[in-house]
Design an enzyme around this catalytic site. Structure first.
Site, PDB file in Angstrom:
ATOM      1  N   SER A   1       5.361  12.294  -3.581  1.00  0.00           N
ATOM      2  CA  SER A   1       3.922  12.401  -3.829  1.00  0.00           C
ATOM      3  C   SER A   1       3.275  13.127  -2.660  1.00  0.00           C
ATOM      4  CB  SER A   1       3.348  10.985  -4.006  1.00  0.00           C
ATOM      5  OG  SER A   1       1.951  11.036  -4.086  1.00  0.00           O
ATOM      6  N   VAL A   2       2.486  14.174  -3.001  1.00  0.00           N
ATOM      7  CA  VAL A   2       1.901  15.006  -1.942  1.00  0.00           C
ATOM      8  C   VAL A   2       0.370  14.994  -1.983  1.00  0.00           C
ATOM      9  CG1 VAL A   2       3.906  16.504  -1.655  1.00  0.00           C
ATOM     10  CG2 VAL A   2       2.212  17.059  -3.418  1.00  0.00           C
TER      11      VAL A   2
ATOM     12  N   ARG B   1       2.735 -28.879  -6.890  1.00  0.00           N
ATOM     13  CA  ARG B   1       2.432 -29.427  -8.220  1.00  0.00           C
ATOM     14  C   ARG B   1       1.232 -30.363  -8.284  1.00  0.00           C
ATOM     15  NH1 ARG B   1       7.940 -31.806  -8.246  1.00  0.00           N
ATOM     16  NH2 ARG B   1       7.392 -31.564  -6.073  1.00  0.00           N
TER      17      ARG B   1
ATOM     18  N   GLN C   1       2.009  -5.975  -3.394  1.00  0.00           N
ATOM     19  CA  GLN C   1       2.468  -6.143  -2.014  1.00  0.00           C
ATOM     20  C   GLN C   1       3.724  -5.285  -1.780  1.00  0.00           C
ATOM     21  OE1 GLN C   1       1.541  -9.459  -3.753  1.00  0.00           O
ATOM     22  NE2 GLN C   1      -0.387  -8.574  -3.131  1.00  0.00           N
TER      23      GLN C   1
ATOM     24  N   LYS D   1       1.775   2.326  -5.051  1.00  0.00           N
ATOM     25  CA  LYS D   1       2.346   1.791  -6.305  1.00  0.00           C
ATOM     26  C   LYS D   1       1.425   2.106  -7.481  1.00  0.00           C
ATOM     27  CE  LYS D   1       2.359  -2.279  -4.386  1.00  0.00           C
ATOM     28  NZ  LYS D   1       2.058  -1.960  -2.977  1.00  0.00           N
ATOM     29  N   GLY D   2       0.093   1.935  -7.248  1.00  0.00           N
ATOM     30  CA  GLY D   2      -0.887   2.154  -8.324  1.00  0.00           C
ATOM     31  C   GLY D   2      -0.761   3.551  -8.897  1.00  0.00           C
ATOM     32  N   LYS D   3      -0.672   4.548  -8.012  1.00  0.00           N
ATOM     33  CA  LYS D   3      -0.572   5.936  -8.471  1.00  0.00           C
ATOM     34  C   LYS D   3       0.679   6.133  -9.333  1.00  0.00           C
ATOM     35  CE  LYS D   3       0.638  10.555  -7.299  1.00  0.00           C
ATOM     36  NZ  LYS D   3       0.586  11.775  -6.535  1.00  0.00           N
TER      37      LYS D   3
ATOM     38  N   ARG E   1      -9.842  -3.318   6.398  1.00  0.00           N
ATOM     39  CA  ARG E   1      -9.305  -3.370   7.775  1.00  0.00           C
ATOM     40  C   ARG E   1      -8.523  -2.105   8.078  1.00  0.00           C
ATOM     41  NH1 ARG E   1      -5.966  -8.921   7.595  1.00  0.00           N
ATOM     42  NH2 ARG E   1      -5.601  -8.177   5.478  1.00  0.00           N
TER      43      ARG E   1
ATOM     44  N   ASP F   1       0.809  -1.231   0.000  1.00  0.00           N
ATOM     45  CA  ASP F   1       0.000   0.000   0.000  1.00  0.00           C
ATOM     46  C   ASP F   1       0.836   1.272   0.000  1.00  0.00           C
ATOM     47  OD1 ASP F   1      -2.221  -1.696   0.131  1.00  0.00           O
ATOM     48  OD2 ASP F   1      -2.172  -1.716   2.319  1.00  0.00           O
ATOM     49  N   GLU F   2       1.960   1.247  -0.672  1.00  0.00           N
ATOM     50  CA  GLU F   2       2.870   2.411  -0.697  1.00  0.00           C
ATOM     51  C   GLU F   2       2.488   3.430  -1.772  1.00  0.00           C
ATOM     52  OE1 GLU F   2       3.861  -0.736  -1.167  1.00  0.00           O
ATOM     53  OE2 GLU F   2       5.303  -1.342   0.361  1.00  0.00           O
TER      54      GLU F   2
ATOM     55  N   GLY G   1      -4.579  -4.251  -3.812  1.00  0.00           N
ATOM     56  CA  GLY G   1      -5.571  -3.207  -4.075  1.00  0.00           C
ATOM     57  C   GLY G   1      -4.810  -1.949  -4.422  1.00  0.00           C
ATOM     58  N   HIS G   2      -4.792  -1.588  -5.702  1.00  0.00           N
ATOM     59  CA  HIS G   2      -4.000  -0.441  -6.160  1.00  0.00           C
ATOM     60  C   HIS G   2      -4.945   0.688  -6.564  1.00  0.00           C
ATOM     61  CE1 HIS G   2      -0.386  -3.241  -7.254  1.00  0.00           C
ATOM     62  NE2 HIS G   2      -0.768  -3.331  -5.999  1.00  0.00           N
ATOM     63  N   THR G   3      -4.739   1.853  -5.968  1.00  0.00           N
ATOM     64  CA  THR G   3      -5.639   2.978  -6.225  1.00  0.00           C
ATOM     65  C   THR G   3      -5.041   3.917  -7.259  1.00  0.00           C
ATOM     66  OG1 THR G   3      -6.163   2.820  -3.887  1.00  0.00           O
ATOM     67  CG2 THR G   3      -7.025   4.749  -5.062  1.00  0.00           C
TER      68      THR G   3
HETATM   69  P1  GDP Z   1      -0.856   0.473  -3.532  1.00  0.00           P
HETATM   70  O1  GDP Z   1      -1.427  -0.828  -3.091  1.00  0.00           O
HETATM   71  O2  GDP Z   1       0.621   0.539  -3.290  1.00  0.00           O
HETATM   72  O3  GDP Z   1      -1.196   0.845  -4.944  1.00  0.00           O
HETATM   73  O4  GDP Z   1      -1.498   1.596  -2.570  1.00  0.00           O
HETATM   74  P2  GDP Z   1      -3.043   1.704  -2.122  1.00  0.00           P
HETATM   75  O5  GDP Z   1      -3.850   2.175  -3.266  1.00  0.00           O
HETATM   76  O6  GDP Z   1      -3.490   0.458  -1.432  1.00  0.00           O
HETATM   77  O7  GDP Z   1      -2.933   2.808  -0.981  1.00  0.00           O
HETATM   78  C1  GDP Z   1      -2.447   4.080  -1.227  1.00  0.00           C
HETATM   79  C2  GDP Z   1      -3.541   5.094  -0.862  1.00  0.00           C
HETATM   80  O8  GDP Z   1      -2.962   6.392  -0.743  1.00  0.00           O
HETATM   81  C3  GDP Z   1      -4.617   5.251  -1.914  1.00  0.00           C
HETATM   82  O9  GDP Z   1      -5.835   5.557  -1.291  1.00  0.00           O
HETATM   83  C4  GDP Z   1      -4.130   6.433  -2.755  1.00  0.00           C
HETATM   84  O10 GDP Z   1      -5.175   7.114  -3.429  1.00  0.00           O
HETATM   85  C5  GDP Z   1      -3.536   7.289  -1.688  1.00  0.00           C
HETATM   86  N1  GDP Z   1      -2.403   8.147  -2.104  1.00  0.00           N
HETATM   87  C6  GDP Z   1      -1.446   7.896  -3.025  1.00  0.00           C
HETATM   88  N2  GDP Z   1      -0.504   8.860  -3.000  1.00  0.00           N
HETATM   89  C7  GDP Z   1      -0.881   9.730  -2.048  1.00  0.00           C
HETATM   90  C8  GDP Z   1      -0.285  10.908  -1.511  1.00  0.00           C
HETATM   91  O11 GDP Z   1       0.795  11.339  -1.900  1.00  0.00           O
HETATM   92  N3  GDP Z   1      -0.967  11.532  -0.506  1.00  0.00           N
HETATM   93  C9  GDP Z   1      -2.147  11.077  -0.024  1.00  0.00           C
HETATM   94  N4  GDP Z   1      -2.727  11.756   0.958  1.00  0.00           N
HETATM   95  N5  GDP Z   1      -2.714   9.958  -0.484  1.00  0.00           N
HETATM   96  C10 GDP Z   1      -2.087   9.280  -1.473  1.00  0.00           C
HETATM   97  P1  IMO Z   2      -0.860  -4.131  -2.331  1.00  0.00           P
HETATM   98  O1  IMO Z   2      -0.426  -4.636  -3.674  1.00  0.00           O
HETATM   99  C1  IMO Z   2      -0.950  -4.669   1.993  1.00  0.00           C
HETATM  100  C2  IMO Z   2      -0.801  -8.802   3.474  1.00  0.00           C
HETATM  101  C3  IMO Z   2      -2.058  -9.289   4.179  1.00  0.00           C
HETATM  102  C4  IMO Z   2      -1.431 -10.242   5.186  1.00  0.00           C
HETATM  103  C5  IMO Z   2      -0.291 -10.876   4.368  1.00  0.00           C
HETATM  104  C6  IMO Z   2      -0.624 -12.211   3.746  1.00  0.00           C
HETATM  105  O2  IMO Z   2      -2.170  -3.439  -2.355  1.00  0.00           O
HETATM  106  O3  IMO Z   2       0.213  -3.360  -1.683  1.00  0.00           O
HETATM  107  P2  IMO Z   2      -2.159 -12.932   1.698  1.00  0.00           P
HETATM  108  O4  IMO Z   2      -3.632 -12.763   1.468  1.00  0.00           O
HETATM  109  O5  IMO Z   2      -1.317 -12.313   0.639  1.00  0.00           O
HETATM  110  O6  IMO Z   2      -1.756 -14.354   1.966  1.00  0.00           O
HETATM  111  O7  IMO Z   2      -1.858 -12.139   3.069  1.00  0.00           O
HETATM  112  O8  IMO Z   2       0.012  -9.953   3.344  1.00  0.00           O
HETATM  113  N1  IMO Z   2      -1.036  -8.260   2.111  1.00  0.00           N
HETATM  114  C7  IMO Z   2      -1.041  -6.959   1.815  1.00  0.00           C
HETATM  115  N2  IMO Z   2      -0.919  -5.867   2.617  1.00  0.00           N
HETATM  116  N3  IMO Z   2      -1.054  -4.515   0.655  1.00  0.00           N
HETATM  117  C8  IMO Z   2      -1.142  -5.592  -0.156  1.00  0.00           C
HETATM  118  O9  IMO Z   2      -1.128  -5.492  -1.507  1.00  0.00           O
HETATM  119  C9  IMO Z   2      -1.166  -6.884   0.418  1.00  0.00           C
HETATM  120  N4  IMO Z   2      -1.264  -8.137  -0.079  1.00  0.00           N
HETATM  121  C10 IMO Z   2      -1.161  -8.956   0.967  1.00  0.00           C
HETATM  122  O10 IMO Z   2      -2.730  -8.225   4.822  1.00  0.00           O
HETATM  123  O11 IMO Z   2      -0.856  -9.539   6.247  1.00  0.00           O
HETATM  124 MG    MG Z   3      -2.891  -1.582  -1.785  1.00  0.00          MG
END
Ligand code: GDP
Ligand code: IMO
Ligand code: MG
Length: 430
Positions: free
Chosen positions: A414-415, A142, A225, A16-18, A304, A13-14, A40-42
């Protein structure tokens, strides 16, 4: 540049999607190569928010190609419903889409097994319950594995189900005596219907990518991840079941990572984690709560609340070395704007001994006392800033310290969630 990759350096959730969406314009093909619908990539564009799970973030670009490569585990039902909802929203403005015939398939028994196994643990992993780990386990084992290419061949597929499902029923019954029996005919019928719809997208993506590279196409690898969830190098056993660090690019796509000229590691300006497992800089107090509230830190997939804490430069420095990143993107810096004081973890203390190494055992990680360096906050709105030099001095000092401790330069900041809310440093070649 011939190929770029975006790799999460924390626990996912860093943003990456953006960043992938933002870099797609400079590339021809976006490749997802690991994970499944646990991701879940936003992507926020033109005021619209898209939550992508299995579809590569390049899907929103009509002139590009999105590839779901061999290392991804696919739940066809989840995939088709995600595709339908994207088509409902953007119609034929989506990119071309290709799926690997070598990708492994998630079946209902994978979810049932995972649920029973998680329930049986005293200290659950806290998985997303999507059958990811059990599908990857079957791939490595396998005997019970079924791939995309298999479900497209009805006779072969049926024979495989006849071998696998009765054994799965025995295993699941042993784990959970109340579980209902799975039926071969029902699964065959359901998945054959999915196969019909999937067929037009399925090819040998490895051969396709090799030809694309030879033809000079530019590839963008979309990590899922984060590196600390890597099955080999992460906080085992509280990890996902694939190589979610940079190590997974080669085996998940079939393309050598040697073609990558820019390996981008991405971090949040603080740390979050969903699910169980050690988290040295976790803040179980009002500061952590404020980060959660300001950053809206709730899981994209499961909803969560994410655990929140200060930036851990020991963990991310380790991830950066594992993934071999060239530079860093720091995302969600704006979330820290309210704070008077900020902290970065620059060392660990374990049993009275100071170290800058990241421990390999979960028991040692649990014992870590973070050694922090404090920084004054900037306490001003930075969400409209587009030039690095226009960031408040205290924000630049925070970023300088972060890159020094990690040992990798920061090139993108990213801000805010929108494409426009991104600062590229002058020397970054897009
Ligand atoms: P991913 O899984 O790495 O693609 O990240 P997620 O989408 O799960 O979580 C990132 C969240 O932060 C999303 O809700 C984005 O819309 C939001 N986001 C991305 N960049 C920024 C930023 O620079 N500032 C803020 N406030 N939100 C951001
Ligand atoms: P993105 O791509 C954050 C975490 C789960 C759990 C562990 C194992 O959006 O960054 P799993 O269902 O993969 O066997 O769960 O990994 N996890 C993530 N946490 N972002 C994700 O993906 C994740 N994918 C798995 O919460 O702790
Ligand atoms: Mg995510």
């Amino acid at each position: 540049m011939s190929a770029t990759s975006v790799i999460g350096l924390q626990w996912g959730d860093e943003a990456k999607g953006k960043i992938v969406d933002l870099l797609t314009d400079q590339h021809d093909i976006v490749v997802r190569y690991l994970g499944g619908n646990n991701a879940g990539h936003t992507v926020v564009c033109n005021g619209e928010t898209y939550k992508l799970s299995l579809l590569p973030s390049g899907i929103l670009h009509p002139d590009k190609v999105s590839v779901i490569a061999t290392g991804v585990v696919i739940n066809p039902k989840a995939f088709l419903s995600e595709l339908d909802s994207i088509v409902d929203r953007i119609g034929d403005k989506k990119s071309e889409l290709l799926i690997s015939d070598r990708a492994h398939i998630i079946f209902p028994y994978h979810m049932l097994e995972e649920a029973a196994l998680e329930k049986s643990r005293k200290n659950p992993i806290g998985t997303t319950m999507r059958g990811i780990g059990t599908c990857y386990r079957d791939k490595a084992g396998r005997t019970h594995a079924i791939r995309m290419g298999d479900i497209l061949r009805p006779d072969y597929f049926r024979k495989r189900l006849e071998e696998v499902v009765p054994q799965k029923n025995v295993i699941i019954k042993a784990l959970n005596p109340e579980a209902e029996e799975l039926n071969v005919d029902e699964i065959f019928e359901e998945y054959s219907a999915y196969a019909e719809r999937l067929k037009p997208f399925v090819i040998d993506t490895t051969a396709y990518l090799h030809k694309a590279v030879a033809a000079g196409k530019r590839l963008l690898f979309e990590g899922a991840q984060g590196s600390l969830l890597d099955v080999d190098h992460g906080t085992f056993p509280f990890v996902t079941s694939s190589n979610s660090s940079g190590c997974g690019i080669h085996n998940g796509s079939g393309v050598s990572e040697r073609i990558i000229s820019c390996m981008i590691g991405i971090v949040k300006a603080y740390t979050t984690r969903v699910g169980g497992g050690p988290f040295p800089t976790e803040l179980d107090d009002e500061v952590g709560e404020l980060i959660r509230k300001t950053g809206n830190e709730y899981g994209t997939v499961t909803g969560r609340p994410r655990r929140c804490g200060w930036f851990d430069a020991i963990a991310t420095g380790y991830s950066a070395r594992i993934s071999g990143v060239d530079c860093i993107t720091v995302a969600l810096l704006d979330v820290l704007s309210e704070f008077e004081e900020l902290k970065i973890c620059e060392a660990y203390e374990i049993d009275g001994v100071k170290t800058t190494d990241f421990p390999s055992h979960v028991e040692d990680l649990r014992k870590v006392i973070p050694v922090y360096r404090s920084f004054p906050g900037w306490q001003s709105d930075i969400t409209g800033i587009t030039e690095y030099d226009d960031l408040p001095e205290n924000a630049r000092k925070y970023l300088d310290a972060l890159e020094k401790i990690m040992g990798v330069p920061v090139e993108i900041v990213s801000v805010g969630p929108d494409r426009k809310q991104t600062i590229f440093k002058k020397n970054f070649i897009k």
